[in-house]
Scaffold this active site. Sequence first.
Site, PDB file in Angstrom:
ATOM      1  N   ASP A  37       0.847  -1.030  -0.064  1.00 35.24           N
ATOM      2  CA  ASP A  37      -0.026  -0.072  -0.074  1.00 35.24           C
ATOM      3  C   ASP A  37       0.992   1.023  -0.049  1.00 35.24           C
ATOM      4  O   ASP A  37       2.141   1.223   0.609  1.00 35.24           O
ATOM      5  CB  ASP A  37      -1.045  -0.103   1.164  1.00 35.24           C
ATOM      6  CG  ASP A  37      -2.183   0.735   1.000  1.00 35.24           C
ATOM      7  OD1 ASP A  37      -3.281   0.354   1.090  1.00 35.24           O
ATOM      8  OD2 ASP A  37      -1.849   2.154   1.097  1.00 35.24           O
ATOM      9  N   VAL A  63       1.847   2.022  -6.769  1.00 29.91           N
ATOM     10  CA  VAL A  63       1.640   1.098  -7.855  1.00 29.91           C
ATOM     11  C   VAL A  63       1.996   1.621  -9.047  1.00 29.91           C
ATOM     12  O   VAL A  63       2.086   1.084  -9.970  1.00 29.91           O
ATOM     13  CB  VAL A  63       0.372   0.353  -7.852  1.00 29.91           C
ATOM     14  CG1 VAL A  63       0.083  -0.640  -6.595  1.00 29.91           C
ATOM     15  CG2 VAL A  63      -0.836   1.484  -7.748  1.00 29.91           C
ATOM     16  N   ASN A  89      -5.818  -4.278  -6.157  1.00 29.50           N
ATOM     17  CA  ASN A  89      -7.015  -3.536  -5.491  1.00 29.50           C
ATOM     18  C   ASN A  89      -6.613  -1.948  -5.406  1.00 29.50           C
ATOM     19  O   ASN A  89      -7.580  -1.153  -5.024  1.00 29.50           O
ATOM     20  CB  ASN A  89      -7.229  -4.530  -4.409  1.00 29.50           C
ATOM     21  CG  ASN A  89      -8.100  -3.718  -3.487  1.00 29.50           C
ATOM     22  OD1 ASN A  89      -9.575  -3.599  -3.722  1.00 29.50           O
ATOM     23  ND2 ASN A  89      -7.839  -3.042  -2.561  1.00 29.50           N
ATOM     24  N   SER A 143     -15.104  -1.715 -10.962  1.00 28.03           N
ATOM     25  CA  SER A 143     -16.040  -0.940 -10.145  1.00 28.03           C
ATOM     26  C   SER A 143     -17.268  -1.224 -11.090  1.00 28.03           C
ATOM     27  O   SER A 143     -17.069  -1.222 -12.040  1.00 28.03           O
ATOM     28  CB  SER A 143     -15.645   0.467 -10.110  1.00 28.03           C
ATOM     29  OG  SER A 143     -17.106   1.254  -9.753  1.00 28.03           O
ATOM     30  N   TYR A 156     -12.738   8.621 -13.008  1.00 26.77           N
ATOM     31  CA  TYR A 156     -12.595   7.439 -12.139  1.00 26.77           C
ATOM     32  C   TYR A 156     -13.178   6.328 -13.120  1.00 26.77           C
ATOM     33  O   TYR A 156     -12.738   5.118 -13.268  1.00 26.77           O
ATOM     34  CB  TYR A 156     -13.319   7.557 -10.983  1.00 26.77           C
ATOM     35  CG  TYR A 156     -13.189   6.257 -10.096  1.00 26.77           C
ATOM     36  CD1 TYR A 156     -12.199   6.009  -9.296  1.00 26.77           C
ATOM     37  CD2 TYR A 156     -14.574   5.716 -10.197  1.00 26.77           C
ATOM     38  CE1 TYR A 156     -12.418   4.990  -8.518  1.00 26.77           C
ATOM     39  CE2 TYR A 156     -14.697   4.483  -9.364  1.00 26.77           C
ATOM     40  CZ  TYR A 156     -13.690   4.244  -8.483  1.00 26.77           C
ATOM     41  OH  TYR A 156     -13.699   3.018  -7.727  1.00 26.77           O
ATOM     42  N   LYS A 160     -11.862   2.559 -14.637  1.00 24.32           N
ATOM     43  CA  LYS A 160     -12.448   1.293 -14.188  1.00 24.32           C
ATOM     44  C   LYS A 160     -12.967   0.566 -15.727  1.00 24.32           C
ATOM     45  O   LYS A 160     -12.824  -0.582 -15.491  1.00 24.32           O
ATOM     46  CB  LYS A 160     -13.434   1.336 -13.170  1.00 24.32           C
ATOM     47  CG  LYS A 160     -12.927   1.960 -11.894  1.00 24.32           C
ATOM     48  CD  LYS A 160     -11.785   1.269 -11.255  1.00 24.32           C
ATOM     49  CE  LYS A 160     -11.414   1.386  -9.833  1.00 24.32           C
ATOM     50  NZ  LYS A 160     -10.501   0.555  -8.921  1.00 24.32           N
ATOM     51  N   VAL A 189     -19.448   0.447  -1.285  1.00 24.11           N
ATOM     52  CA  VAL A 189     -19.182  -0.375  -0.262  1.00 24.11           C
ATOM     53  C   VAL A 189     -18.402   0.969   0.926  1.00 24.11           C
ATOM     54  O   VAL A 189     -17.891   1.871   0.443  1.00 24.11           O
ATOM     55  CB  VAL A 189     -17.898  -1.062  -0.422  1.00 24.11           C
ATOM     56  CG1 VAL A 189     -17.364  -1.764   0.592  1.00 24.11           C
ATOM     57  CG2 VAL A 189     -18.132  -2.134  -1.535  1.00 24.11           C
ATOM     58  N   THR A 191     -15.898   2.282   2.879  1.00 26.27           N
ATOM     59  CA  THR A 191     -14.441   2.105   3.131  1.00 26.27           C
ATOM     60  C   THR A 191     -13.983   3.571   3.107  1.00 26.27           C
ATOM     61  O   THR A 191     -14.510   4.423   3.110  1.00 26.27           O
ATOM     62  CB  THR A 191     -13.651   1.453   1.730  1.00 26.27           C
ATOM     63  OG1 THR A 191     -13.906   2.521   0.516  1.00 26.27           O
ATOM     64  CG2 THR A 191     -14.417   0.206   1.445  1.00 26.27           C
TER      65      THR A 191
END
Length: 261
Positions: A37, A63, A89, A143, A156, A160, A189, A191
């Site tokens: 991460d 990443v 992820n 997504s 975004y 995806k 979700v 998070t």
Amino acid sequence: MTRFTGRVAIVTGAGSGIGRATALRLASEGARVVLADWSEEGLLETASLLPSEAVHVERKLDVSDEDAVKALVSEVKEQFGQIDILVNNAGISGGSYPPVTENEKADWEKILGVNLIGAMLMIKHVAPHMQERQQGAIVNTASVAGIRSGAGGNPYSASKAGVINLTQTAACDLGGYNVRVNAVCPGLVETGMTKAVFDYARANEKEHKLGSRCELRRYGRPEELAAAICFLASDDASYITGQALPVDGGNTASLNMPGMK
Ligand code: NAD
Ligand code: ADP
């Protein structure tokens, strides 16, 4: 014997949300998990939740930085001698965006750089090792926003959609080596990424609206995504590749059109 006994998994974005839940689930079923991460704080927290027998490396990894990705992969190969599972992820949303007429090129480059190019870089450097061993499973977190978009969804959504397409390309490139590549498409979700949305809804008595677009009438939990990711990463999914599985409470099953219930 559990599903991931003897397997080594790398999970990016393991410092929070869906990635953390996935790392915990993999470890609970016997995997040794490498936590990767950008956020060191998040990594330390996830590591503290892992069972002590699950070996792991903590690493502040971006990443979208190819040199860093390359270094991580060779370190993992050296330490563990194998990589069986890659969970791509890590992701950023950057919040909501103005209409396309007001989009900034820099925002597109940043989001695509992490969400899409980051996933490609991880596959590029992990897959040769899987090809050599003629086994491996890769799961990308796309997504529902990659299936359909909405006002303010760029860039975004575009990133995806790219992840879903990358999943197909990589599945085709790697299928002959017995390496499977699939994606999950989460709906809403709770998070770190969606904290602002949840905080706003709760502060304004709009929490009931958070699940209102799903046929199950509720938002999702990170553990529910982890369960789907682990299924696709496991031998239970041995004949599944190149697919993008919505895990969205039925969100994408509905047209959400006026007059249709
Ligand atoms: P989160 O913000 O809680 O977790 C994402 C993690 O990725 C964070 O720990 C963050 O530090 C890490 N990260 C971000 N950029 C990174 C980089 N360049 N290198 C390494 N790590 C990086 O959010 P989450 O919801 O758990 O997100 C996980 C994935 O799920 C993301 O790809 C996200 O786009 C996707 N997703 C989430 C939702 C949702 O409603 N939460 C919906 C659809 C898709
Ligand atoms: P969101 O709106 O999804 O929360 P942020 O831009 O706030 O998106 O980023 C979420 C997390 O991702 C931050 O906590 C940060 O650690 C990490 N992050 C943001 N930008 C980058 C980047 N370019 N490279 C790596 N990690 C990043």
